[in-house]
Structures are given as structure tokens and as C-alpha cells.
Design an enzyme around this catalytic site. Structure first.
Site, PDB file in Angstrom:
ATOM      1  N   THR A  35     -20.605  22.251 -30.664  1.00 10.79           N
ATOM      2  CA  THR A  35     -20.948  21.212 -31.642  1.00 10.79           C
ATOM      3  C   THR A  35     -20.774  21.778 -33.043  1.00 10.79           C
ATOM      4  O   THR A  35     -21.325  22.821 -33.374  1.00 10.79           O
ATOM      5  CB  THR A  35     -22.401  20.741 -31.426  1.00 10.79           C
ATOM      6  N   HIS A 184     -21.844  17.096 -18.800  1.00  5.05           N
ATOM      7  CA  HIS A 184     -22.844  17.973 -19.432  1.00  5.05           C
ATOM      8  C   HIS A 184     -24.209  17.692 -18.802  1.00  5.05           C
ATOM      9  O   HIS A 184     -24.873  16.707 -19.126  1.00  5.05           O
ATOM     10  CB  HIS A 184     -22.874  17.700 -20.934  1.00  5.05           C
ATOM     11  N   ASN A 187     -28.755  22.281 -20.918  1.00  2.00           N
ATOM     12  CA  ASN A 187     -29.349  22.392 -22.263  1.00  2.00           C
ATOM     13  C   ASN A 187     -30.399  21.343 -22.596  1.00  2.00           C
ATOM     14  O   ASN A 187     -30.579  20.972 -23.756  1.00  2.00           O
ATOM     15  CB  ASN A 187     -28.239  22.373 -23.330  1.00  2.00           C
ATOM     16  N   TYR A 189     -30.573  18.140 -22.008  1.00  2.00           N
ATOM     17  CA  TYR A 189     -30.141  16.773 -22.315  1.00  2.00           C
ATOM     18  C   TYR A 189     -30.423  15.858 -21.120  1.00  2.00           C
ATOM     19  O   TYR A 189     -31.088  16.248 -20.166  1.00  2.00           O
ATOM     20  CB  TYR A 189     -28.682  16.772 -22.761  1.00  2.00           C
ATOM     21  N   ASN A 244     -34.236  23.253 -25.903  1.00  2.00           N
ATOM     22  CA  ASN A 244     -34.658  21.853 -26.002  1.00  2.00           C
ATOM     23  C   ASN A 244     -35.874  21.545 -25.136  1.00  2.00           C
ATOM     24  O   ASN A 244     -35.990  20.467 -24.545  1.00  2.00           O
ATOM     25  CB  ASN A 244     -33.495  20.905 -25.686  1.00  2.00           C
TER      26      ASN A 244
END
Length: 373
Positions: A35, A184, A187, A189, A244
Site C-alpha cells: 500500500t 487477501h 493482516n 482484514y 490490526n
């Protein structure tokens, strides 16, 4: 034998071509998804993105920056999407640039779930999640960093719509000229939030048992495969990373089960963040991730904190088939050549990682720059 030949011989496994589904990659070096927060209005890829990715196309494989599958999937300011025709057109310039250099590029499909903020959502709506549990930390918005909010728990009837967003984004990626896609599920998410018992407190078919918590990832994978076929689809996991505000009471049992379920699809690859994302490879309450490498039936991509020697050793010892590099690729567009020659590496400018324009994005020097006339 010259010194450069000796260096190449010493790392031949890392630099050797490898079969990758329907493709032949020129080496086993992967540019990790990164990112950079440089997208244009409308979640369009940066106008500089074709040049940025073209510069790095000597990687055996590029995995694109994380790309939201819908406006709801957005969690950071200035990140690109893949949910409308304008975005498809923008990404076509990127894939054409990579292919012109003989490279391969996969799109990473992303939904952040609760790692967002109402200011990043349409009409200021609450972010969604498996359960209404507020994460610790702050969201990166156009106004700067602001505390996360308590998300809204998805209704069971909304979940098919999320799966369809993944399928449509996968179809758009095909139209944009990508060579494949990566789901994905790492992480912290959305898909990772469903997997973990710390963030998934649901009592329906998507919560409770490991099988239920894995259900969304399996349904998303099945949907994406209808577009691409399993031979051009990978999944990214981060089994022991706490990033996260994510955790699980028994990550070893969970991710062994997840990989066993993923094996039913005969996927092209599994991309594993080994340790804490962008941090230590050894973490408290971790487990031996080589268990997953041995269990998975496809190609295994190792990621996190690798340098050249670690990568060479991992490939030689069979602990990874390919190795992904992140920050090294940001600062060294010609990382493959530098590895081949054993050349010094550029220093990373951490002040330009996120946001901005060309500085710290497309202006890192190659080994030999043409002199001005």
C-alpha cells in the site's frame, strides 16, 4: 569463473525460472503487495502507477498493492479500487506496462472490514465486521489518523453480497489484463476477522466452529475460481501476526484446518506472512509455519523480513518455493539485478512510504543511470 558468475551460482535457486500455474516466471523473487496511498479521486490507480510497476517488472511475479473490491471495502485514504469500469481502464495501463517488460502481475483483492472509518465509507456509514467489536488503533483518513469506531455486524443475508463483490472484482481484474488474483485473507482484514475467535463472535453459520469461521473464505475462494480457475488464484494468510488488533486462541489448529480446506480447490499458491507483519519473524504464542508449507499442495510463497541470503537458503532448503520482498522493492526497483550482482541496496525513505507523488515512488535510482547529455 568470474565473481559475478560465482554470486549467481550461489543463489541459482532464487534466480532460476520456475513454473507457476500456466506461466513460466523468470525467477522466484516476488514483489509483495505494498500500500502506497497514491490513488487518484474515484479510487483510480495513480497516474504514476504504470511507471512504478514497470520499473519493478524484473520480479518473477508482482502482486499489486491491496485493492478494495467495493467502496465498503476501503479502509485507508488514497487506495485504489477494482469495482467500476474507470478503475479497470486505469489498471489496464499498469498491466500493459508490466507485460511490456516481460513481467507478470496479480491483483490483490481486499476488503478491510472493521479496519476503516465512516469518513472513508459512502454516506458516512459504519464499517462492517463479523461482530460489532471495536479494534484498537487508528484509521488513516484524508484528514489524518483518527480512532477506529465500533463497526456494524454483518447480517447473515448480507454475506452473499460480499461474496459477489469479490467475484465481480475478480472479473474486472481479468478485464484489466492481470495474470491472476490473490485473495487477501491476512493482516486483520475482513476475511481474517471471520477466521479468528477474537473478532468473530457470531452464532450463525459463519461463527463458532473453525469450519463455520472459515466458511466465508471458502465461499469467496470458490466464487473467485469461477472467474479465474484455481490455477491463477492464490490466498494470503498471516497466521501469527497481531497486526490490526487480531488474534486467535489456537492459531495452529485454526490455520492447519484452513489450509486443509483450501487444498480442496487446488489453488496455485499460498502466500504466508511469517511472523508479525513488517516486524519480528518470531512472535509470542506462535507456531512452526513450515507445518502449513508442508501441508499445502500448491506453491508456497514466504514473506516477512527476508534478505537475499535468507531467501537463497529458504529456496535451497525447500522452505519456500518463492520469496516475497516488500520494502526492499520500494527502494530498489532493480532488486533482482542487485541480488544477481551482490550490489549495494538503496536506503528506504520511510517519510515517503504513504502519500505524495514521484518522490519515494518512481525516483529511486537504478544501478546505472544514464548521464545527462
Amino acid at each position: 569463473m568470474t565473481s559475478s558468475q560465482t554470486q549467481a551460482s550461489d543463489q541459482s535457486d532464487l534466480l532460476s525460472p520456475v513454473k507457476f500455474g500456466p506461466y513460466q516466471l523468470s525467477n522466484r523473487i516476488v514483489m509483495a503487495p505494498l500500500t502506497r496511498s497514491r490513488a487518484q479521486k474515484g479510487d483510480l490507480p495513480s497516474l504514476l502507477a504504470p511507471a512504478y510497476y514497470r520499473q519493478r517488472a524484473s520480479a518473477g511475479l508482482i502482486i499489486s498493492e491491496a485493492t478494495q473490491i467495493s467502496p465498503q471495502g476501503k479502509g485507508y485514504a488514497f487506495t485504489p479500487g477494482m469495482y467500476d469500469a474507470a478503475q479497470v481502464h486505469g489498471w489496464q495501463g499498469v498491466t500493459a506496462a508490466v507485460h511490456a517488460e516481460g513481467g507478470r502481475i496479480f491483483l490483490q483483492l481486499w476488503h478491510v472490514g472493521r479496519i476503516s472509518h465512516p469518513s472513508l465509507q459512502r454516506n458516512g456509514e459504519l464499517p462492517i465486521a463479523p461482530s460489532a467489536l471495536k479494534p484498537a488503533g487508528k484509521a488513516f483518513t484524508e484528514e489524518g489518523f483518527v480512532p477506529f469506531v465500533t463497526p456494524r455486524a454483518l447480517e447473515t443475508g448480507e454475506i452473499p453480497g460480499i461474496i459477489e463483490q469479490y467475484r465481480v472484482a475478480a472479473q474486472y481484474a481479468l478485464e484489466a489484463g492481470f495474470d491472476g488474483v490473490e485473495i487477501h485473507a491476512a493482516n486483520g482484514y475482513l476475511l481474517d476477522q471471520f477466521l479468528r475467535d477474537s473478532t468473530n463472535r457470531r452464532t450463525d453459520a459463519y461463527g463458532g466452529s473453525i469450519e463455520n469461521r472459515s466458511r466465508l473464505l471458502m465461499e469467496v475462494t470458490a466464487a473467485v475460481i469461477t472467474v479465474w480457475g484455481a490455477e491463477r488464484v492464490g490466498v494470503r494468510l498471516s497466521p501469527i501476526s497481531p497486526v490490526n488488533d487480531i488474534a486467535d486462541s489456537d492459531p495452529a489448529t485454526l490455520f492447519v484446518n484452513v489450509v486443509e480446506q483450501l487444498n480442496q480447490f487446488n489453488l496455485l499458491y499460498l502466500h504466508v506472512i511469517e511472523g508479525a507483519t513488517g516486524g519480528a519473524r518470531e512472535v509470542e504464542n506462535g507456531f512452526d509455519l513450515q507445518i502449513l508449507r508442508r501441508l499445502f499442495r500448491g506453491i508456497y510463497i514466504g514473506n516477512n523480513g527476508y534478505d537475499r541470503e535468507m531467501a537463497v537458503t529458504a529456496c535451497r532448503q525447500g522452505r519456500a518455493d518463492l520469496v516475497a520482498f516488500g520494502r526492499l522493492f520500494i527502494a530498489n526497483p532493480d532488486l533482482v539485478r542487485r541480488f544477481q550482482l551482490g550490489a549495494p541496496l538503496n536506503k528506504l525513505d520511510t517519510n515517503t512510504l504513504f502519500g505524495g507523488a514521484a518522490k519515494g515512488y518512481t525516483d529511486y535510482p537504478f544501478l546505472s543511470e544514464p548521464k545527462a547529455g
